[in-house]
Every structure is written in structure tokens, then in C-alpha cells.
Design an enzyme around this catalytic site. Structure first.
Site, PDB file in Angstrom:
ATOM      1  N   GLY A 208      -2.854 -15.600  -5.179  1.00  0.00           N
ATOM      2  CA  GLY A 208      -3.768 -15.064  -4.158  1.00  0.00           C
ATOM      3  C   GLY A 208      -5.229 -15.025  -4.600  1.00  0.00           C
ATOM      4  N   ASP A 228      -0.909  -9.703 -14.826  1.00  0.00           N
ATOM      5  CA  ASP A 228      -0.084  -9.410 -13.635  1.00  0.00           C
ATOM      6  C   ASP A 228       1.184  -8.708 -14.093  1.00  0.00           C
ATOM      7  OD1 ASP A 228       1.198  -9.612 -10.937  1.00  0.00           O
ATOM      8  OD2 ASP A 228      -0.454 -11.001 -10.570  1.00  0.00           O
ATOM      9  N   VAL A 252      -0.354  -2.438 -14.185  1.00  0.00           N
ATOM     10  CA  VAL A 252      -1.581  -1.631 -14.364  1.00  0.00           C
ATOM     11  C   VAL A 252      -1.339  -0.138 -14.171  1.00  0.00           C
ATOM     12  CG1 VAL A 252      -3.323  -3.397 -13.862  1.00  0.00           C
ATOM     13  CG2 VAL A 252      -2.349  -2.070 -11.974  1.00  0.00           C
ATOM     14  N   ALA A 276      -5.783  -6.327  -8.649  1.00  0.00           N
ATOM     15  CA  ALA A 276      -4.388  -6.023  -8.287  1.00  0.00           C
ATOM     16  C   ALA A 276      -4.379  -4.999  -7.161  1.00  0.00           C
ATOM     17  CB  ALA A 276      -3.640  -5.483  -9.502  1.00  0.00           C
ATOM     18  N   GLY A 277      -3.564  -5.244  -6.160  1.00  0.00           N
ATOM     19  CA  GLY A 277      -3.500  -4.295  -5.057  1.00  0.00           C
ATOM     20  C   GLY A 277      -2.217  -4.505  -4.278  1.00  0.00           C
ATOM     21  N   ASN A 286       5.454   8.390   9.751  1.00  0.00           N
ATOM     22  CA  ASN A 286       6.668   7.748   9.224  1.00  0.00           C
ATOM     23  C   ASN A 286       6.573   7.442   7.727  1.00  0.00           C
ATOM     24  OD1 ASN A 286       7.743   7.598  11.846  1.00  0.00           O
ATOM     25  ND2 ASN A 286       6.584   5.713  12.242  1.00  0.00           N
ATOM     26  N   TYR A 340      -3.492   2.955   2.202  1.00  0.00           N
ATOM     27  CA  TYR A 340      -4.316   1.838   1.730  1.00  0.00           C
ATOM     28  C   TYR A 340      -5.801   2.120   1.979  1.00  0.00           C
ATOM     29  CZ  TYR A 340      -5.699  -3.109   1.236  1.00  0.00           C
ATOM     30  OH  TYR A 340      -6.283  -4.297   0.851  1.00  0.00           O
ATOM     31  N   LYS A 344      -8.691   2.379  -0.902  1.00  0.00           N
ATOM     32  CA  LYS A 344      -9.825   1.450  -0.972  1.00  0.00           C
ATOM     33  C   LYS A 344     -11.162   2.174  -0.765  1.00  0.00           C
ATOM     34  CE  LYS A 344      -7.530  -2.349  -1.821  1.00  0.00           C
ATOM     35  NZ  LYS A 344      -7.686  -3.016  -3.124  1.00  0.00           N
ATOM     36  N   THR A 376      -4.179 -15.342   2.704  1.00  0.00           N
ATOM     37  CA  THR A 376      -3.328 -15.273   1.503  1.00  0.00           C
ATOM     38  C   THR A 376      -1.905 -14.952   1.954  1.00  0.00           C
ATOM     39  OG1 THR A 376      -3.608 -12.885   1.259  1.00  0.00           O
ATOM     40  CG2 THR A 376      -5.161 -14.264   0.055  1.00  0.00           C
TER      41      THR A 376
END
Ligand code: NAD
Length: 435
Positions: A208, A228, A252, A276-277, A286, A340, A344, A376
Site C-alpha cells: 500500500g 511491518d 508497532v 502503519a494504520g 455497535n 479511526y 487520526k 489501495t
């Protein structure tokens, strides 16, 4: 997942039909290649108001012709840094109104402004006006052309930034406001391989965007470390081998990740890219706690921990660069992504707070890239209609490529980018989300 709509609008019947239906008209973007490193055409340098900037020598090194602009310009630089009041803004209209139409497809408009003067609200109003102007022109200019604003006080300190924005490397960066600070210490570097002799570690680089970042930093001469998760070790090794670098299988989120990176790099590190994410999407109602925690751990907590550990250990050398990865979801918010979006946005907070201290205490800059919709595996998995909306709902009406994020990272990592610190640069084609 190929963008079939973009290919379709590139054909004569596709163009005809989509125009008749009033549908978006994405233009194929002109990106960097070794054969065509510069935009083709001249650079038109205009000024509105009285400016103190010594721009001519800097613009002469952009690779664009600055002498003969009798043809259609590939780039226009409008120096509006000297505008101090509303009346002065008439000069912006007077300068750009006659020339905007002639800028070539995939061309560039860069507006230069000054930092807002806290003691002069007339100057601040006029300079802030440039921001609304830039973002609006970006939305209407079309044909793959981009418009960005750079606030600066010293032209030489902004050279790497202007070279990036005036090149095909910034194809998917539009509507951005970038502040360039005081000049840092001059770092000697090779023009073609600015990162030669430097080591760069990219997390999540087995595929990616991270893979593209590693590739671009290696192109610029860096020795790359491809980090990774252990499950992706084979892919990481393949990438590292191709780029003449090293693979580092490591999660990580491990408590000792920072120490293990420091051990693997006894000679130190110059560029640290937190890429990395993960996403674990669910609406908050939920969302089990573990999905929340996983995302905050990978995207934010581990970034904080490893950054602290590597600065403390002195692994990041003076003149070093940290580039973290935010997202437009952290700026605009996104349904189903409270975890997320929080992670971020946290990255943005980290960058803004740490940047001045990291520079003062360690000589290291800290910036973030905030990708929009990038083609990606992460986005190929998005359902069709949401994917199409993501691709079209930006000024360039298409998704970006991993290379677009990689080129932006390479500019921030450049030895000459010492004056670019604490910035969050969106690589989103001027996404309408969070605009
Ligand atoms: P991707 O899923 O294709 O790649 C992410 C990589 O990170 C993978 O190789 C994965 O194995 C690695 N990784 C995940 N958890 C890790 C861990 N704990 N330790 C080490 N490595 C780990 O994602 P991508 O699309 O290339 O995204 C890269 C970054 O860009 C992410 O931070 C993502 O949030 C961000 N981003 C992507 C987009 C987009 O449109 N693709 C948009 C905004 C932001």
C-alpha cells in the site's frame, strides 16, 4: 480496483456523454517520472502589493522556464505577501483574472502570503482572505490544475516547498495552506539523491501507501527499513530486497517496539515515517471496546510511544524528520469511524504540539500527511457507492495514488525542508469532506 470512470471520460464518447449529463470530468493527472521530472512550460511570476521576498533565484531552480512565458504557462506564482489591506486584494484579481484560463492542464497556481500579523487586523484580514481565495479557485479551476497557498517570510527557506508544489510530484495536493518558518541550518545534499547517506524507517511498508513511501525515499537515495507485522514478513522482505534495504518484522503496538527499533539501528535514523494504520469500522452504538482499542493502539498510542522512545534514545539524529500519517477522516469525521477519526485527529494534535519542541531540543521536524481517498487495498474493499463518492467528491474528481502520498512525504523528509514544521498537509485532491 481500476477507476473505470476516469478511463471512460478519457475517450471521446465518454467525454461527450458525461458532459451532456453534467457528470464530473476528471482530467488524467500528470505525475512525476524519471523521463519527465518537470512540468512542461513556463513559470509566470506575478506580484500583488509590495513584496520583500527574493524569489527570482529560487524560482529559477524549479526546472520551469522563467524567461519566456509567451506560450501558455505551466505554473503561475502570485506573490501576495505584501498585501496589507482589503484594497490590496484588488491586485490579486488584477494579476490572476487575465491569466488563469491560459494555465496548461495539470498546471499549478501557487499563491504566496505572509503570516497573519496579530497586531494589525487589516493585514490579518487581507492575508486570511488569500486562504478563502485559494480554496475557492482550487474548486473551480479544473483540468487537473491545482492551487495552493504558502505563507512565508524567507524565499530560500521555502525552496523545497515551492519546488514540490511547482512540480508533477504534487499532482494530488490542492487547496492546501502551508506555513514555512524561519530558515533552518543548511543541510548539504545531493540534488538528485537528497537522502543519500540517510536512513529512513517506514512502518507498515509491506504494501500500500507505506510500500510506495519506501520506494520513493529509496529513489531519493535513502537506505530504507521496511517495518511491518511479523505476519507480513515475506512481503516486507520482498519490498526491502527490491529497494536494497532491510526488513524489520515488528508489531508497532509491542510495548518495547521503540527499543527494538533503536537496537536494529545502532547507527541512528534520519527519517521516521509512521504509516502503519488499521480501520475497524462500526457505528459507535455497535462498536465493541476491542475494536476501539485496536485502532487507537495502532494508529495513535504506538506512534506516541515509538516517537518518544526514539527521541529519548537519540536514535533520531539532528536534522531528522518525523512524518506521521493522519487522514481526512480525522479532520472531517466519518460515519462508522469514531475510533479511526479519533486516532487520526490525535495524530494531528501530536504533530502540532511536538513540532516546536522536537525542533528546538532535537533538531527534528515533525509533520503529518493526511491522505484523502487513495487507491489501495484498504479502499478497494469499500462498498461500490461509497468508493465512487470518495473518488469523485474532490476538486480533481478522482482518487489519489500511493505515489502521491509518497511524494508529499519525500518533500517533508527532504534535507532542505527544515523550515517546514508542525504542518498537516492533506493529500486529497481538495476533498469536499472537511474542506
Ligand atoms: P494498508 O492496509 O494497505 O497497509 C497498512 C500496512 O500497515 C499493512 O502492511 C499492515 O500490515 C501494516 N500494519 C498494520 N498494523 C500494524 C502494526 N501493528 N505494526 C506494524 N505494521 C502494521 O493501508 P494503506 O491504505 O496503505 O494506508 C496506510 C496509512 O494511510 C494508514 O495509516 C491509513 O490509515 C492511512 N490512510 C489511508 C487512506 C487510503 O485511502 N488508503 C486514507 C487516509 C489515511
Amino acid at each position: 480496483m481500476a477507476d473505470r470512470y476516469l478511463s471512460f471520460t478519457g475517450t471521446a464518447p465518454g467525454r461527450f456523454l458525461t458532459r451532456r449529463l453534467g457528470l464530473p470530468q476528471p482530467a488524467p493527472l500528470r505525475r512525476w517520472s524519471p523521463e519527465r521530472p518537470h512540468l512542461e512550460g513556463g513559470l509566470l511570476h506575478l506580484t500583488a502589493g509590495e513584496s520583500d521576498l527574493d524569489l527570482a533565484p529560487v524560482l529559477a531552480r524549479t526546472g520551469l522556464g522563467t524567461d519566456d512565458v509567451s506560450g501558455r504557462p505551466a505554473a503561475v506564482v502570485l506573490d501576495a505577501s505584501g498585501i496589507r489591506d482589503v484594497e490590496g486584494l484588488a491586485g490579486v484579481h488584477a494579476a490572476l483574472h487575465p491569466v488563469v484560463r491560459s494555465v496548461t492542464a495539470s498546471g499549478r497556481v501557487v499563491v504566496l502570503g505572509a503570516p497573519l500579523d496579530a497586531a494589525d487586523h487589516h493585514q490579518a484580514a487581507a492575508q486570511q482572505a488569500l486562504e478563502g481565495f485559494t480554496r475557492s479557485l482550487g474548486k473551480e479551476i479544473g483540468r487537473g490544475r491545482t492551487v495552493n497557498l504558502v505563507r512565508l517570510t524567507d524565499a530560500a527557506a521555502a525552496e523545497s516547498t515551492l519546488r514540490f508544489l511547482l512540480s508533477p510530484r504534487s499532482a494530488y495536493v490542492s487547496g492546501q495552506v502551508i506555513e514555512v518558518g524561519a530558515p533552518g541550518p543548511a543541510a548539504p545534499h545531493d540534488r538528485d539523491h537528497p537522502l543519500a547517506g540517510r536512513t529512513a524507517l517506514v512502518t507498515g511498508a509491506a504494501r500500500g501507501i507505506g510500500e510506495a513511501v519506501a520506494e520513493t525515499l529509496a529513489r531519493d537515495g535513502a537506505k530504507v527499513v521496511v517495518l511491518d507485522v511479523p505476519q507480513a514478513e515475506q512481503d516486507a522482505r520482498r519490498v526491502a530486497e527490491r529497494l536494497g534495504g532491510l526488513a524489520l518484522p515488528l508489531d508497532v503496538t509491542a510495548a518495547d517496539a521503540g527499543a527494538r527499533i533503536a537496537d536494529a539501528l545502532p547507527d541512528g535514523l534520519d527519517v521516521l515515517v509512521h504509516n502503519a494504520g488499521v480501520t475497524r469500522d462500526r457505528r459507535l452504538v455497535n462498536m465493541p471496546a476491542e475494536r476501539w482499542t485496536q485502532v487507537l493502539e495502532v494508529n495513535l498510542a504506538s506512534v506516541l510511544r515509538t516517537t518518544d522512545a526514539l527521541l529519548r534514545a537519540g536514535t533520531l539524529r539532528r536534522g531528522g524528520r518525523i512524518v506521521a500519517t493522519a487522514s481526512i477522516a480525522g479532520i472531517a469525521g466519518n460515519a462508522g469511524q469514531t475510533n479511526y477519526g479519533a486516532s487520526k485527529a490525535g495524530v494531528v494534535g501530536l504533530v502540532r504540539s511536538l513540532a516546536p519542541r522536537a525542533l528546538a531540543e532535537h533538531g527534528v521536524t515533525v509533520n503529518a500527511v493526511a491522505p484523502g481517498f487513495i487507491e489501495t487495498r484498504m479502499t478497494a474493499a469499500v462498498p461500490l457507492f461509497i468508493r465512487e463518492a470518495g473518488r469523485r467528491m474532490n476538486s480533481l474528481a478522482q482518487g489519489g495514488l500511493p505515489a502521491d502520498v509518497a511524494e508529499t512525504t519525500a518533500w517533508l523528509a527532504h534535507p532542505a525542508s527544515a523550515a517546514v514544521n508542525g504542518q498537516v498537509v492533506r493529500v486529497c485532491g481538495q476533498s469536499l469532506l472537511g474542506a
